[in-house]
Scaffold this active site. Structure first.
Site, PDB file in Angstrom:
ATOM      1  CD  GLU A 156       8.654   2.723   8.952  1.00 54.16           C
ATOM      2  OE1 GLU A 156       7.904   2.579   9.941  1.00 54.16           O
ATOM      3  OE2 GLU A 156       9.009   1.785   8.221  1.00 54.16           O
ATOM      4  CD1 TRP A 188      -8.557  -5.808  -3.193  1.00 54.52           C
ATOM      5  CD2 TRP A 188      -7.870  -3.972  -2.109  1.00 54.52           C
ATOM      6  NE1 TRP A 188      -7.446  -5.333  -3.844  1.00 54.52           N
ATOM      7  CE2 TRP A 188      -7.001  -4.210  -3.201  1.00 54.52           C
ATOM      8  CE3 TRP A 188      -7.629  -2.882  -1.280  1.00 54.52           C
ATOM      9  CZ2 TRP A 188      -5.920  -3.381  -3.479  1.00 54.52           C
ATOM     10  CZ3 TRP A 188      -6.553  -2.052  -1.553  1.00 54.52           C
ATOM     11  CH2 TRP A 188      -5.700  -2.306  -2.648  1.00 54.52           C
TER      12      TRP A 188
HETATM   13  P1  AMP Z   1       5.301  -0.365  13.984  1.00 53.48           P
HETATM   14  O1  AMP Z   1       6.198   0.423  13.138  1.00 53.48           O
HETATM   15  O2  AMP Z   1       5.908  -1.630  14.476  1.00 53.48           O
HETATM   16  O3  AMP Z   1       4.715   0.455  15.072  1.00 53.48           O
HETATM   17  O4  AMP Z   1       4.088  -0.861  13.080  1.00 53.48           O
HETATM   18  C1  AMP Z   1       3.299   0.049  12.385  1.00 53.48           C
HETATM   19  C2  AMP Z   1       2.113  -0.660  11.792  1.00 53.48           C
HETATM   20  O5  AMP Z   1       1.257  -1.171  12.816  1.00 53.48           O
HETATM   21  C3  AMP Z   1       1.215   0.224  10.970  1.00 53.48           C
HETATM   22  O6  AMP Z   1       1.723   0.459   9.678  1.00 53.48           O
HETATM   23  C4  AMP Z   1      -0.080  -0.571  10.983  1.00 53.48           C
HETATM   24  O7  AMP Z   1      -0.065  -1.610  10.028  1.00 53.48           O
HETATM   25  C5  AMP Z   1      -0.088  -1.192  12.353  1.00 53.48           C
HETATM   26  N1  AMP Z   1      -0.919  -0.400  13.274  1.00 53.48           N
HETATM   27  C6  AMP Z   1      -0.530   0.521  14.162  1.00 53.48           C
HETATM   28  N2  AMP Z   1      -1.588   1.012  14.840  1.00 53.48           N
HETATM   29  C7  AMP Z   1      -2.677   0.389  14.355  1.00 53.48           C
HETATM   30  C8  AMP Z   1      -4.085   0.469  14.626  1.00 53.48           C
HETATM   31  N3  AMP Z   1      -4.589   1.259  15.572  1.00 53.48           N
HETATM   32  N4  AMP Z   1      -4.906  -0.311  13.903  1.00 53.48           N
HETATM   33  C9  AMP Z   1      -4.429  -1.148  12.950  1.00 53.48           C
HETATM   34  N5  AMP Z   1      -3.132  -1.266  12.651  1.00 53.48           N
HETATM   35  C10 AMP Z   1      -2.258  -0.513  13.344  1.00 53.48           C
END
Ligand code: AMP
Length: 546
Positions: A330, A444
């Protein structure tokens, strides 16, 4: 009073025009799906993208139509992208790792008219093509010699249809706010939702991504995007690299340690980007072979949290700078990047790594804050954690066809679904997905933080933490571990290793050993499946409390 500057629509075709004009002979190297390493350059890609646009026009595609790709990172994929977008159509990247039913839903929901498909994925589409009534043609991204005998209706050969055209094509122009790209979120609950990028959002994002503290790419760089173009825009690299004329090294279908190392080494790659699992494979390969990474100066790690131990190995053993990044489909997708601020490079390495373990600072164009459950902003003190909210010109304002309803609050903030802290210096740290956070005794617990520490244990290959119902505390953490090959760690030695590294009350109540941890189509740990798998699990501490 209005400014008197030129009205120059920010269209993505200007990026490839610029690369062809000023960096025409800069190479794009691909590990091709057919096998050999192939070489082309921006000038040739530019020409063939225009030929692709002409070929699509001949198939009846026009401005606003949606054309999909199901392909690895290759030069042909880049040509298809710019060809589709240059025709004014919308390039819909399909994630081949999705389940068949999800693919059918997405392709029909987006109303894809033509699908470009790599040889690897022909069987994936053959299995569902009967359920795709709107698709008029499938373009197999290969040459005549490698065309498979396929059941796909109206299957065309990429090289045949592209090379039949002259390339004397003028990009279709229009408003910069017109759509040019479409990517569905992986959607762990409900149907996947379409994020519809505009020319303007992609151009602005590529400029933001190229700033010094972000990818910081230059004409002299060679970048290897391991992150796939079918997932979140390859983190914008397919737009950002042409903007500066950086060499691109495309890994094709092979992401294993040996294949990635070979490209890093022989192509003099200076910058690369991927999710942590890819780096685990590369680091495993380096350890086994004793190989080094002399040309590589930075690695971007994102998509999931980069474990501290991984950052340490890159920085200390291989002298490669790590940039931890966070973002989401997004957000086009980059949100934060973990470059150091002035003076921090003088800190001892372990303190620099403390900073780098956080997901980084917002890049320009991204506004960011954390709020409590009532939407009240929380302090940036590095301690308070709350819902991570974002705003900006490359952040989604709605999903395709209004799915999911209104996704912004009254002030235009988008709730990322992540829970995070923000510190005084602006560094953000993800604690969890809101739905994965463990609620213990009203407080949490961050599953990500426990996972990161657990994977630092030398016998642990992968770790996941989920909340298990507890009669006294509501939920308590269960650590689920995949051991490294040939190792048999015990619960006691893992818990001992974690002592002192996390607060006592964050210590997992138990450790479960499994052969494999399930992953989503985008490589993230599938907590939902794990929770189902362990739904009847009884913690040893539970009976004591009953
Ligand atoms: P996507 O849209 O499939 O790229 O997923 C996005 C989600 O991936 C984010 O909202 C996070 O929950 C997770 N995410 C992306 N980068 C990281 C990061 N460096 N550390 C932890 N979670 C991440």
């Amino acid at each position: 009073m209005k400014g008197l500057m030129q009205d120059w629509p920010l269209r993505v075709t200007t990026l490839i025009d610029h690369a062809a004009r000023f960096h025409g002979d800069r190479e794009i190297v691909t590990r091709s799906i057919e096998g050999p390493i192939t070489r082309t350059n921006y000038k040739a890609v530019h020409l063939r993208a225009r030929k692709t646009a002409q070929a699509l026009q001949r198939l009846g595609i026009k401005k606003g139509d949606v054309v999909a790709t199901m392909a690895w990172n290759t030069a042909r994929h880049l040509e298809a992208w710019y060809g589709i977008m240059g025709l004014g159509a919308v390039c819909h990247t399909l994630n081949p790792r999705l389940f068949a039913e999800q693919l059918v839903y997405i392709i029909n929901h987006a109303e894809d008219k033509v699908i470009f498909v790599d040889l690897t994925f022909v069987p994936v589409l053959e299995a569902i093509s009967a359920q795709l009534p709107l698709v008029k043609a499938y373009v197999v991204m290969t040459d005549r010699a490698h065309m498979p005998a396929t059941k796909l209706p109206n299957a065309l050969c990429f090289e045949d249809i592209v090379e039949a055209e002259k390339g004397d094509f003028k990009w279709v122009t229009g408003d910069e706010n017109e759509a040019c790209g479409l990517c569905y979120t992986s959607g762990t609950t409900g149907n996947p939702k379409g994020v519809l990028y505009s020319h303007r959002s992609n151009v602005l994002h590529s400029m933001a991504a190229n700033m010094g503290d972000a990818l910081g790419m230059k004409a002299s760089d060679a970048i290897l995007p391991v992150v796939p173009m079918f997932h979140a825009n390859a983190w914008g690299i397919a737009f950002a690299a042409p903007a500066v004329g950086a060499k691109i090294v495309m890994p094709g279908a092979n992401m294993d340690g040996a294949s990635i190392y070979e490209l890093l080494d022989t192509e003099g790659v200076t910058c690369t980007a991927a999710v942590p699992t890819v780096w685990l494979m590369l680091l495993g390969y380096l350890e086994k072979t004793g190989a080094k990474l002399p040309a590589l100066n930075r690695v971007v790690i994102g998509g999931s949290a980069a474990p501290r131990s991984m950052i340490e190995v890159f920085e200390e053993k291989y002298d490669v700078k790590v940039f931890h990044a966070w973002g989401m489909t997004e957000m086009s997708p980059m949100g934060t990047l973990g470059a150091l601020k002035a003076g921090m490079e003088k800190l001892p390495l372990s303190q620099q790594i403390d900073v780098k373990t956080k997901q980084g600072r917002a890049i320009y164009t991204v506004e960011m804050k954390i709020t409590d459950d009532n939407g009240v902003e929380l302090p940036s003190d590095g301690k308070a954690f709350g819902h991570l909210m974002v705003r900006g010109p490359a952040v989604a304002g709605a999903y395709l066809k209004g799915e999911g309803g209104n996704i912004l609050d009254a002030d235009g903030w988008f709730d990322t679904g992540d829970v995070a802290t923000l510190d005084e210096q602006g560094y953000m740290q993800i604690t969890d997905r809101a739905k994965d956070v463990i609620k213990s005794g009203g407080e949490w617990i961050s599953s990500i933080e426990i996972e990161n520490i657990a994977v630092g244990h030398p016998k642990v290959a992968e770790a996941a933490v989920i909340g298990i119902l507890h009669p006294k505390w509501d939920e308590r953490p269960l650590l689920i571990v995949v051991a490294k090959e040939g190792e048999t760690p015990t619960k006691e030695e893992i818990l001992k290793y974690m002592e002192g590294k996390i607060a006592k009350w964050w210590m997992p109540d138990d450790v479960a050993f499994v052969k494999e941890i399930p992953h989503t189509a985008t490589g993230k740990i599938q907590k939902l499946t794990l929770r189902q798998q362990f739904k009847d699990y009884k913690l040893p501490t539970a009976s004591a409390a009953e």
